[in-house]
Scaffold this motif. Structure first.
Motif, mmCIF file in Angstrom:
data_model
loop_
_atom_site.group_PDB
_atom_site.id
_atom_site.type_symbol
_atom_site.label_atom_id
_atom_site.label_comp_id
_atom_site.label_asym_id
_atom_site.label_seq_id
_atom_site.Cartn_x
_atom_site.Cartn_y
_atom_site.Cartn_z
ATOM 1 N N TYR A 53 0.906 -1.458 -0.181
ATOM 2 C CA TYR A 53 -0.388 0.013 -0.134
ATOM 3 C C TYR A 53 0.742 1.240 0.165
ATOM 4 N N ALA A 83 -3.436 3.200 0.786
ATOM 5 C CA ALA A 83 -4.346 3.174 -0.253
ATOM 6 C C ALA A 83 -3.698 1.966 -1.161
ATOM 7 N N ARG A 84 -4.593 1.234 -2.208
ATOM 8 C CA ARG A 84 -3.398 0.782 -3.689
ATOM 9 C C ARG A 84 -4.004 1.279 -4.166
ATOM 10 N N SER A 85 -4.568 2.193 -4.757
ATOM 11 C CA SER A 85 -3.426 3.239 -5.629
ATOM 12 C C SER A 85 -2.825 3.385 -5.421
ATOM 13 N N THR A 145 -9.280 7.319 -2.725
ATOM 14 C CA THR A 145 -9.214 6.255 -2.612
ATOM 15 C C THR A 145 -8.127 5.149 -1.823
ATOM 16 N N ASP A 150 -8.289 2.908 0.996
ATOM 17 C CA ASP A 150 -9.254 1.356 1.424
ATOM 18 C C ASP A 150 -8.950 2.207 2.737
#
Length: 122
Positions: A32, A99-101, A108, A110
């Motif tokens: 992440y 965030a994975r983004s 965005t 998570d």
């Protein structure tokens, strides 16, 4: 699943420093991107800083650039926000986020931490 727990907030005089920690749980932390956001009373939550998975890239809001430093230690499963030259306008609840983004923004994120209060007095 990632659980984030912030610590290190408190009361500091203007010009002082604080270091916030974001302790994570789960083996996927290194997957992440990590960010810090803050929210002052009556204001929207705003972006502060972000760091990439490996820690090789960082990004800062203009308001904190050259004063704050974000870092992470994936071996310790912890991220940090070093805050120097603090100003009263930095007063807010600070939240750690994962965030994975590659884009770090409110929509965005998570996972959010519970937040830690930072108060800067004049």
């Amino acid at each position: 699943q990632v659980q984030l727990v912030e610590s290190g907030g408190g009361l500091v005089q203007a010009g002082g420093s604080l270091r916030l920690s974001c302790a994570a749980s789960g083996p996927t932390f290194s997957s992440y991107n990590v960010g810090w956001f803050r929210q002052a009373p009556g204001k929207e939550r705003e972006f502060v800083a972000a760091i990439s998975r490996s820690g090789s890239s960082t990004y800062y809001a203009d308001s904190v650039k050259d004063r704050f430093t974000i870092s992470r230690d994936n071996a310790k499963i912890t991220a940090y926000l070093q805050m120097n030259s603090l100003k009263p306008e930095d007063t807010a609840v600070y939240y750690c986020a994962a965030a994975r983004s590659i884009f770090m923004a409110i929509n965005t994120v998570d996972y959010w931490g519970q937040g830690t209060q930072v108060t800067v007095s004049s």
